[in-house]
Each structure stands twice: as C-alpha cells, then as structure tokens.
Design a protein around this motif. Structure first.
Motif, PDB file in Angstrom:
ATOM      1  N   UNK A 103      21.129  77.777   5.423  1.00 39.42           N
ATOM      2  CA  UNK A 103      22.490  77.309   5.673  1.00 39.42           C
ATOM      3  C   UNK A 103      22.555  75.842   6.075  1.00 39.42           C
ATOM      4  N   UNK A 104      21.426  75.152   5.995  1.00 38.53           N
ATOM      5  CA  UNK A 104      21.408  73.760   6.447  1.00 38.53           C
ATOM      6  C   UNK A 104      22.380  72.938   5.587  1.00 38.53           C
ATOM      7  N   UNK A 105      23.065  72.025   6.211  1.00 40.48           N
ATOM      8  CA  UNK A 105      24.062  71.142   5.574  1.00 40.48           C
ATOM      9  C   UNK A 105      25.365  71.857   5.226  1.00 40.48           C
ATOM     10  N   UNK A 106      25.531  73.117   5.654  1.00 33.74           N
ATOM     11  CA  UNK A 106      26.835  73.753   5.482  1.00 33.74           C
ATOM     12  C   UNK A 106      27.625  73.592   6.781  1.00 33.74           C
ATOM     13  N   UNK A 107      28.941  73.629   6.671  1.00 36.34           N
ATOM     14  CA  UNK A 107      29.778  73.542   7.884  1.00 36.34           C
ATOM     15  C   UNK A 107      30.336  74.909   8.262  1.00 36.34           C
ATOM     16  N   UNK A 108      30.772  75.640   7.252  1.00 37.61           N
ATOM     17  CA  UNK A 108      31.347  76.967   7.498  1.00 37.61           C
ATOM     18  C   UNK A 108      30.456  78.002   6.826  1.00 37.61           C
ATOM     19  N   UNK A 109      29.646  78.658   7.627  1.00 34.01           N
ATOM     20  CA  UNK A 109      28.650  79.577   7.084  1.00 34.01           C
ATOM     21  C   UNK A 109      28.751  80.931   7.778  1.00 34.01           C
ATOM     22  N   UNK A 110      28.538  81.979   7.009  1.00 33.22           N
ATOM     23  CA  UNK A 110      28.383  83.309   7.600  1.00 33.22           C
ATOM     24  C   UNK A 110      26.953  83.759   7.329  1.00 33.22           C
ATOM     25  N   UNK A 111      26.281  84.248   8.363  1.00 34.86           N
ATOM     26  CA  UNK A 111      24.967  84.855   8.176  1.00 34.86           C
ATOM     27  C   UNK A 111      25.134  86.362   8.293  1.00 34.86           C
ATOM     28  N   UNK A 112      24.678  87.079   7.268  1.00 35.87           N
ATOM     29  CA  UNK A 112      24.758  88.535   7.287  1.00 35.87           C
ATOM     30  C   UNK A 112      23.341  89.096   7.423  1.00 35.87           C
ATOM     31  N   UNK A 113      23.054  89.667   8.575  1.00 42.51           N
ATOM     32  CA  UNK A 113      21.730  90.234   8.824  1.00 42.51           C
ATOM     33  C   UNK A 113      21.736  91.731   8.552  1.00 42.51           C
ATOM     34  N   UNK A 114      20.779  92.182   7.729  1.00 41.87           N
ATOM     35  CA  UNK A 114      20.717  93.601   7.363  1.00 41.87           C
ATOM     36  C   UNK A 114      19.331  94.131   7.669  1.00 41.87           C
ATOM     37  N   UNK A 115      19.271  95.022   8.656  1.00 37.04           N
ATOM     38  CA  UNK A 115      18.017  95.759   8.887  1.00 37.04           C
ATOM     39  C   UNK A 115      18.441  97.180   9.255  1.00 37.04           C
ATOM     40  N   UNK A 116      17.982  97.703  10.401  1.00 39.34           N
ATOM     41  CA  UNK A 116      18.478  99.022  10.800  1.00 39.34           C
ATOM     42  C   UNK A 116      19.928  98.932  11.269  1.00 39.34           C
ATOM     43  N   UNK A 117      20.388  97.741  11.624  1.00 41.96           N
ATOM     44  CA  UNK A 117      21.790  97.481  11.929  1.00 41.96           C
ATOM     45  C   UNK A 117      22.301  96.343  11.050  1.00 41.96           C
TER      46      UNK A 117
END
Ligand SMILES: [Zn+2]
Length: 395
Positions: free
Chosen positions: A202-216
C-alpha cells in the motif's frame, strides 16, 4: 509511556524527517516556521539522542551540496511480535522499519487448531528474552504485539478472540511482568495493515483498505494517509458483519457472520464436511497448500468448488469496501492471499467488476500483500516507533 523525544518542537522536527521528501534543515525550518538557528539547535539535540543521520546529496544549490536528514538506522531498534497460524513471529526493526532480525516459533503445526491462551502467552514470554538479545543496538523501551480478536487497549488485554475461544487475556501484564518493558497491542490484522501501508503493497497510497484473512477477517482503513482505528481500537471487524441472518452459526454465537463462510477455518471446515471417507489430506485439517494443489489440478474437485465459493464471498466483501470507502487500493493479506495469489486476483477482479458500483474499480486497485506472514510483527514494531518517538501517523 512517555516519548524519548520530550520536547514538542523536537517531535515536530522528527516527524518532518519521517514524512517529508528530501528533508533538509532549510526545508524543515520553512515547514515549521522556525529560524535556521532554532532549527539547528533542535537538530543537534536529535543527533545527541542518536535519532538522526545525514548524507550529502548530488544537488547543489548556491554552490553548496544539499544535506538530507534521515532516521539513524544503526542506533535504536524496535521489537514487534505477532500471533497468527499458531505461530509467534518476532522482528527487530531499525528506525526506518527495516527488519534486522526475524524469527518464528510455531506452537502447534495445525494452523487452525484452537490452542489455549495460557500456552500461547507463555511461549511469547519464554521466547522474547532470546529475541531481545539479538538487538544490534539500543532497544526502544516498549514491545509491540499484534494479537487476535477484540482488544481493550488501555488494559493491554485481548477481550475476546472468537476464532480461538480466548477471553480476557491480560497479555500486556504478562509480558511487562516478565520482561520489565511496557507493551502496546493492536489486532494482528491491523498491525499487518499498518505495515503494508507504510512499507508494503500500500506504499504511496493515501486511501487504502487492508483486508486480512486468516481464521478471522478484519478490514482496516487508511484515509488520507491516516490510520483509522475506531473509538476503542477495534475498527473494521468485517468478519462479524452478518451477511445471512439464517446462515451458519459463527464462533461468536451469532448466525450468518461473514467469518463463518469466508475465513480460512470456514474453507477447511466446508471441505471436510464434503469429503467423507475419501479424505485425501495428510492430516485432520487440510493445509492451504494441499487445497491449492487439488483445486488447480482438478477444477471439478470439492477443493476447487469450495475455494471458488470462498473467493466469491471475499470479492463481494471487496466490492462493499470499494463502495463504502472509495479507496484507491485494497490490499489482501493473510495466509489465504499468500498461497492463492495466482488464482485469487483474477477471480476477485471478475467478482468485483460484477458487483461494485461503476467507476469505483479497476484491476490495478487490488493487490496482495508483499510482507506476507511477517507483516503483522513488522506493524507491531512500527507501533513502537510511533509511540516512543511520538510520530504522528495515527490521528
Ligand atoms: Zn461472528
């Protein structure tokens, strides 16, 4: 825990060094409205604290080479740890967030097996001293930890991690009692998102969503460069948004949560329920590697079908996130994204294109994480930098 940079003017100068492109003394003085003399005095104090270094550039202005200030990468270091896939990951970072030491300790070979919180915390406490011995310089006096579940940040406690069945785990106190250093905690997916936004996909982005997927599942949100964390540090619990009120019961007790159909655990459980006696896997829990191999070699297999269902749910979630937050990038992280990258992005692009509001999406706007299973511990170490140096990235 107070900063080692006590003076707010010093904090402002240090923030400029971190945030500005090519921060010279003149540019920082101009940005902060300080005289060159005052700025020089503050910079000298930061040098005495071993927080800065400088290098001459090729740029010549008025016949003099420019001198760029940067964080000192050989003096101070931060330790971050994180728990995911029944494995503790530890890193030591320099002041630029670069990893100078890393180590993983697996406490159970089954990544989705429920282990006790006491066992997990004792492993953390037992391992940390030997990790800290690897610090090549001065250790910033705090440990950052990425943890599963909902947290009480003030108490340093995991209130509830439904995927693991953990409740009221006083992890900060356990570490503080054993190591003698204060602790800062945040959900493990949020620390992953923090790392991806600063130094990853996400480097150099201003509006970012990180979606983490594991057991949750967690979606964490960066708006105009700021990390949004919610009123009590638990923003983005998309795993427990209800998508079908008559659906499968979730580990949190409600019916129809997204986590019950689209997490790593849900994928493994769904595959197990369909295979019956012809179980093709080497252990009770199918590994993601085995699922990937079967799905890619046999498109008609149960693995391929269930993987397609999981990716479809993730794609619809991404469409909703694009619609809700209008980010310029969504970064998908966690073990599901790491292994299934090859088929994940193409399939997600197809599902998102079908379901997102027009003009919110093109395929360049979705990426998989670059820091993989180290992102969460790196983000935990970045939390320490932010806290101890009073860096203002989080509003
Ligand atoms: Zn739930």
């Amino acid at each position: 825990m107070s900063s080692i940079v006590q003076n707010s003017n010093l904090q402002n100068v240090l923030n400029c060094v971190y945030k500005m492109e090519s921060p010279t003394r003149a540019r920082i003085a101009q940005r902060l409205g300080l005289s060159r003399t005052a700025l020089t005095s503050l910079v000298n104090e930061l040098f005495e604290l071993d927080l800065l270094s400088e290098k001459e550039t090729e740029e010549h202005k008025n016949g003099r080479p420019g001198v760029i200030l940067s964080p000192n990468t050989t003096s101070w270091f931060a330790c971050g740890a994180s728990f995911d896939q029944n494995t503790w990951s530890f890193v030591i970072l320099n002041l630029l967030g670069e990893v100078v030491y890393r180590r993983q300790v697996q406490i159970d070979p089954d990544p989705i097996k429920t282990v006790s919180s006491d066992y997990a915390v004792s492993c953390l406490v037992d391992t940390l001293p030997s990790v800290l011995q690897q610090c090549p310089g001065k250790l910033l006096p705090m440990i950052g930890i990425g943890v599963p579940g909902f947290i009480d940040k003030e108490q340093g406690m995991i209130e509830y991690a439904s995927d693991l069945g953990w409740r009221n785990v006083r992890i900060s106190k356990a570490v503080e009692d054993a190591i003698g250093l204060p602790v800062t905690i945040l959900n493990r997916h949020m620390t992953s998102g923090l790392a991806e936004s600063r130094i990853g996909a996400g480097i150099h982005t201003k509006d970012m969503v990180y979606l983490g997927i594991s057991t949750g599942l967690i979606a964490c949100n960066f708006s105009d460069g700021d990390f949004l964390i919610g009123s009590n540090y638990n923003l983005g619990e998309v795993g427990h948004t209800i998508i079908d009120p008559y659906g499968t019961r979730c580990t949190c007790g409600k019916k129809g949560c997204l986590q019950a159909v689209a997490s790593q655990t849900a994928l493994c459980n769904n595959i197990r329920s369909h295979y019956g006696d012809s179980w093709p896997f080497s252990s009770f829990t199918p590994s993601l590697e085995e699922i990937y191999d079967i799905a890619t070699n046999n498109p008609d297999s149960i693995c391929a079908k269930e993987l397609s269902v999981t990716i479809r749910y993730i794609g619809i979630l991404c469409s909703n996130l694009f619609n809700l937050f209008n980010p310029d990038r969504i970064v998908i992280g966690g073990p599901v994204s790491a292994l299934f990258k090859g088929i994940l992005l193409d399939e997600l692009e197809r599902v998102i294109t079908e379901s997102v509001v027009p003009h919110h999406f093109d395929k360049s706007m979705i990426k998989t994480s670059t820091l993989q299973n180290w992102g969460s511990s790196i983000g935990a170490g970045l939390l320490v930098l932010d806290n101890i140096l009073s860096l203002v990235f989080i509003k």
